[in-house]
Design an enzyme around this catalytic site. Structure first.
Site, mmCIF file in Angstrom:
data_model
loop_
_atom_site.group_PDB
_atom_site.id
_atom_site.type_symbol
_atom_site.label_atom_id
_atom_site.label_comp_id
_atom_site.label_asym_id
_atom_site.label_seq_id
_atom_site.Cartn_x
_atom_site.Cartn_y
_atom_site.Cartn_z
ATOM 1 C CB SER A 126 -20.210 18.993 62.042
ATOM 2 O OG SER A 126 -20.350 20.249 61.531
ATOM 3 C CG HIS A 131 -17.547 14.726 61.556
ATOM 4 N ND1 HIS A 131 -17.802 14.701 62.902
ATOM 5 C CD2 HIS A 131 -17.567 16.031 61.198
ATOM 6 C CE1 HIS A 131 -17.955 15.934 63.343
ATOM 7 N NE2 HIS A 131 -17.815 16.753 62.338
ATOM 8 C CD GLU A 165 -17.894 11.631 65.339
ATOM 9 O OE1 GLU A 165 -18.098 11.548 66.552
ATOM 10 O OE2 GLU A 165 -18.515 12.439 64.615
ATOM 11 C CG ASN A 184 -19.534 17.797 67.495
ATOM 12 O OD1 ASN A 184 -18.500 17.978 68.146
ATOM 13 N ND2 ASN A 184 -19.624 18.074 66.207
HETATM 14 P P1 NAI Z 1 -15.715 27.308 55.746
HETATM 15 O O1 NAI Z 1 -16.788 28.321 55.674
HETATM 16 O O2 NAI Z 1 -14.432 27.665 56.372
HETATM 17 O O3 NAI Z 1 -15.397 26.768 54.269
HETATM 18 C C1 NAI Z 1 -16.348 26.415 53.363
HETATM 19 C C2 NAI Z 1 -15.742 26.603 51.976
HETATM 20 O O4 NAI Z 1 -16.627 26.043 51.021
HETATM 21 C C3 NAI Z 1 -15.563 28.064 51.588
HETATM 22 O O5 NAI Z 1 -14.237 28.272 51.166
HETATM 23 C C4 NAI Z 1 -16.534 28.258 50.448
HETATM 24 O O6 NAI Z 1 -16.056 29.177 49.470
HETATM 25 C C5 NAI Z 1 -16.642 26.880 49.880
HETATM 26 N N1 NAI Z 1 -17.873 26.611 49.145
HETATM 27 C C6 NAI Z 1 -19.133 26.948 49.486
HETATM 28 N N2 NAI Z 1 -19.988 26.473 48.555
HETATM 29 C C7 NAI Z 1 -19.248 25.819 47.623
HETATM 30 C C8 NAI Z 1 -19.568 25.118 46.435
HETATM 31 N N3 NAI Z 1 -20.805 24.960 46.052
HETATM 32 N N4 NAI Z 1 -18.552 24.579 45.746
HETATM 33 C C9 NAI Z 1 -17.287 24.701 46.139
HETATM 34 N N5 NAI Z 1 -16.930 25.353 47.275
HETATM 35 C C10 NAI Z 1 -17.912 25.911 48.001
HETATM 36 O O7 NAI Z 1 -16.396 26.060 56.463
HETATM 37 P P2 NAI Z 1 -15.721 24.922 57.352
HETATM 38 O O8 NAI Z 1 -15.675 25.326 58.766
HETATM 39 O O9 NAI Z 1 -14.492 24.471 56.688
HETATM 40 O O10 NAI Z 1 -16.817 23.769 57.260
HETATM 41 C C11 NAI Z 1 -16.974 23.006 56.105
HETATM 42 C C12 NAI Z 1 -17.771 21.756 56.439
HETATM 43 O O11 NAI Z 1 -17.095 21.024 57.441
HETATM 44 C C13 NAI Z 1 -19.146 22.021 57.009
HETATM 45 O O12 NAI Z 1 -20.025 21.028 56.552
HETATM 46 C C14 NAI Z 1 -18.943 21.892 58.513
HETATM 47 O O13 NAI Z 1 -20.115 21.510 59.196
HETATM 48 C C15 NAI Z 1 -17.926 20.796 58.561
HETATM 49 N N6 NAI Z 1 -17.091 20.758 59.757
HETATM 50 C C16 NAI Z 1 -16.588 21.909 60.300
HETATM 51 C C17 NAI Z 1 -15.772 21.849 61.419
HETATM 52 C C18 NAI Z 1 -15.163 23.087 61.987
HETATM 53 O O14 NAI Z 1 -14.619 23.027 63.100
HETATM 54 N N7 NAI Z 1 -15.219 24.214 61.302
HETATM 55 C C19 NAI Z 1 -15.455 20.554 62.068
HETATM 56 C C20 NAI Z 1 -15.966 19.408 61.355
HETATM 57 C C21 NAI Z 1 -16.778 19.532 60.269
#
Ligand code: NAI
Length: 678
Positions: A420, A441, A453, A491
């Site tokens: 994001s 996104h 997006e 955003n």
């Molecule tokens: P989260 O922290 O809930 O999940 C991330 C997951 O990735 C975790 O389960 C973790 O174990 C796993 N992980 C970390 N490193 C890894 C690797 N090297 N290989 C495999 N798995 C790995 O994070 P979330 O909120 O789901 O965000 C994920 C992405 O989405 C980020 O880039 C964030 O900026 C983006 N995003 C988040 C939004 C939100 O509202 N939370 C909205 C839109 C985009």
């Protein structure tokens, strides 16, 4: 077996050996059947034929696999809205459906797939309805979503068929039903499997079962003394969800019924007059415009042949888990990767809940679960057509991951990040072909937020943007292409608005008052509650990311709250307090007399929209409006922020910004791009 066939441009008529006239609708040049004027004119001639030849029965059915009839022709709404004539058109259709209803032979609608709006109104004018037992069968009157209400006689006929207590909530919400639910409510007479469709229609026409009489409850609810009381109650419930000045159509449904309920001819007459009036409202014009914009986002590139079958998602957290589930729900094979199985398990559990809610039938839920495959060993990478990364928001980790993915993925697989905030060109630095990386996104929650997006940079090769767009369409999301820059589109525009809300709060306006003002403007949720829901730590980090490039000042209180661990809903305390995840609002808050609350928040949005347009983040103002409505729920009845700005008048906006700049500082300085807004 057809004895005799007759062909119109959009209808094929067939009279079988027993004398039943089968009317197959197959709208020429369209993938979906709609009730255009041309279709209705041909149907008028069919009704005339039936009046003269007295067939044994008449069946209306679709020759298209995707559905019966999806509704009226929205393209024809626009000239009617611009130059009038809606009432005449509607009365003409009323007369036609009345003639269908008055035919001496039994009539039947055989429903598969979409049976919505005008499609259901036509079916309601038949004596019987038989529907296909399939999750794709959707039956409903969604007209309120276009700022109008059923107007082809559907308001009267649904009230007559199932009574106001059942019919009115359906029309007020515009929600559609599956075949079984429609049967339960009495809207359809029979629900059958595909192989029995035709035979069931034949049996009904032979047996001619008598029509259901109105029940006691239905009769009581239409009594002159009961109606006003019931209408008053329904209106008070409706007012909790919508304001009449924003969305007049549902209130008009209640008015028509309250005044005329029980007298079918009077309801029919009032229905036509009322819907013609609704047609001309600004709300309807805005909602029709958004519908067309939605169509634009859904329209496929005819030159591109891309169809994903296998999606590999990396990161099974909040976003990755939900993206994977959504793709499996849409019929794809999905492998879901995370560091260890224990990180994947919660996502699979959430997916199961989603599948149960959406698919209902056990066999369909099981099939969807089979399509979603936990894959901590990353075996899916080599097979996938689309690879979506949704791991932690850390540039180095993402860079390393994509370097590895590029060497293992199929040559024609999409490589996409859900980041994001990290610029695309940073994530692609180590790739042999940086032009291959695209941003896809999603917004949270994935199953609810329609917008995606599709992010690209100057380096991104167009074929990957096109493929990413096609993929989003394939999974029933609305893609908008956005140039990679801090905050992308949604955003970026939301941040100044949220920060202005925090500034107001710092100046002593209560969270409740700020949110109320925003909701009165038409936002689905106030900015303070939104910040708490997203998480104040995330709001802070997004703002910090954008602060340098966009000259944003971050309110001190926001930093302090995050330092204290008050992160919003997830920590049970942010601007509001939460008990078991439920917001505790103070109804007796002290109302601040601070001026300009609405304008301060709204002008920050509008000025940022113009900045984004000026910088070429999106192709045009329509796409920007679509992004804000489908990505944030920006007051749909206002047709999007730039549509609203134009309706309010650019001069008025510039004067308001000047006034706010004089009072509150340079953050309100009108962006130079306003000169180009017409
Ligand atoms: P989260 O922290 O809930 O999940 C991330 C997951 O990735 C975790 O389960 C973790 O174990 C796993 N992980 C970390 N490193 C890894 C690797 N090297 N290989 C495999 N798995 C790995 O994070 P979330 O909120 O789901 O965000 C994920 C992405 O989405 C980020 O880039 C964030 O900026 C983006 N995003 C988040 C939004 C939100 O509202 N939370 C909205 C839109 C985009």
């Amino acid at each position: 077996m057809a004895e005799k066939q007759m062909k119109y441009k959009n209808w094929l008529l067939e009279t079988d050996a027993s004398g039943v006239l089968w009317c197959h609708l197959d709208v020429a040049g369209k993938s979906t059947n709609i009730l255009s004027t041309e279709v209705l004119e041909e149907f008028q001639s069919i009704v005339e034929t039936a009046e003269n030849s007295a067939p044994v029965g008449l069946v209306i059915m679709s020759r298209k696999d995707n559905g019966f009839i999806a509704g009226a022709n929205i393209d024809e709404f626009i000239p009617l809205q611009e130059s009038g004539g809606a009432l005449e058109h509607i009365q003409h259709v009323h007369a036609l459906f009345d003639r269908l209803e008055a035919l001496s032979c039994p009539t039947l609608a055989l429903i598969n797939g979409f049976c919505l709006g005008g499609g259901l109104e036509l079916a309601l004018a038949c004596r019987y309805r038989v529907a296909l037992d399939d999750p794709k069968t959707r039956i409903g009157l969604p007209e309120v979503m276009l700022g109008i209400h059923p107007g082809f006689g559907g308001l009267m006929r649904l009230l007559r068929l199932i009574g106001p207590i059942q019919a009115i909530p359906l029309m007020l919400t515009g929600r559609s039903l599956d075949a079984r639910k429609a049967k339960k409510l009495g809207i359809v007479d029979k629900v059958v499997a595909h192989r029995q469709l035709r035979r069931s229609a034949e049996i009904m026409l032979e047996q001619r079962p008598s029509l259901k009489k109105a029940g006691v409850l239905q009769n009581i609810s239409n009594l002159p003394l009961v109606r006003p009381l019931l209408a008053k109650y329904m209106r008070s419930q409706l007012e909790k969800k919508a304001r009449q000045d924003h969305y007049p159509a549902p209130f008009a449904i209640l008015d028509v019924w309250e005044k005329h309920g029980g007298d079918d001819r009077a309801v029919l007459k009032a229905e036509a007059e009322s819907v013609a009036e609704m047609f001309e409202t600004d709300t309807s014009k805005s909602l029709v415009r958004l519908f067309k914009l939605q169509d634009r986002l859904k329209s496929k590139n005819p030159e591109l042949e891309f169809k994903a079958e296998h999606v590999h998602v990396i990161g099974a957290g909040v976003m990755g888990g939900d993206i994977a589930a959504w793709c499996a729900l849409q019929g794809m094979t999905v492998t879901l990767q995370d560091r260890e199985p224990k990180f994947i398990a919660p996502a699979i559990k959430r997916a199961h809940t989603l599948f149960k809610r959406k698919l209902k039938q056990t066999r369909l839920v099981t099939a969807a679960m089979d399509r979603l495959i936990p894959d901590h060993k990353a075996l899916g990478v080599e097979k996938a057509d689309v690879i979506i990364e949704a791991i932690v928001e850390n540039a180095d980790t993402k860079i390393a991951l994509f370097k590895d993915l590029e060497s293992r993925a199929k040559k024609d697989a999409i490589l996409a990040t859900n980041t994001s905030s990290i610029p695309l060109d940073e994530i692609s630095t180590q790739l042999n072909n940086p032009g291959r990386l695209a941003g896809i996104h999603f917004f949270n929650p994935v199953a609810k937020m329609q917008l995606v997006e599709v992010v690209y940079s100057a380096k991104t090769d167009k074929q990957w943007i096109d493929k990413a767009t096609a993929f989003c369409q394939q999974i029933s999301r609305l893609p908008v292409s956005v140039l990679s820059s801090p905050g992308f589109l949604v955003n970026r525009i939301l941040t100044p608005y949220l920060l202005e809300a925090v500034a107001l709060w710092e100046e002593g306006v209560s969270a409740e008052q700020i949110d109320k003002v925003a909701k009165n403007f038409g936002m689905p949720m106030g900015p303070v509650e939104l910040a708490d829901t997203v998480g104040l730590d995330i709001c802070l980090s997004v703002s910090q990311n954008m602060a340098d490039t966009l000259n944003i000042k971050i309110p001190e209180q926001l930093q302090q709250m995050v330092n204290k661990g008050n992160l919003g809903k997830k920590s049970s305390r942010g601007f509001y307090e939460y008990e078991k995840g439920k917001l505790k609002k103070n109804k007796n808050y002290v109302k601040s007399s601070l001026p300009d609350i609405e304008d301060r928040m709204v002008m920050r949005i509008l000025n940022e929209c113009v900045a984004c347009l000026h910088e070429g983040l999106v192709e045009d103002s329509d796409l920007l409006d679509a992004g804000m409505v489908f990505g944030t729920g920006f007051a749909p009845f206002r047709g999007g922020p730039l549509h609203y700005a134009k309706a309010r008048g650019v001069e008025n906006i510039r004067a308001t910004l000047k006034d706010l700049e004089d009072k509150y500082g340079e953050r309100f300085r009108a962006h130079e791009g306003w000169q180009q807004v017409k």
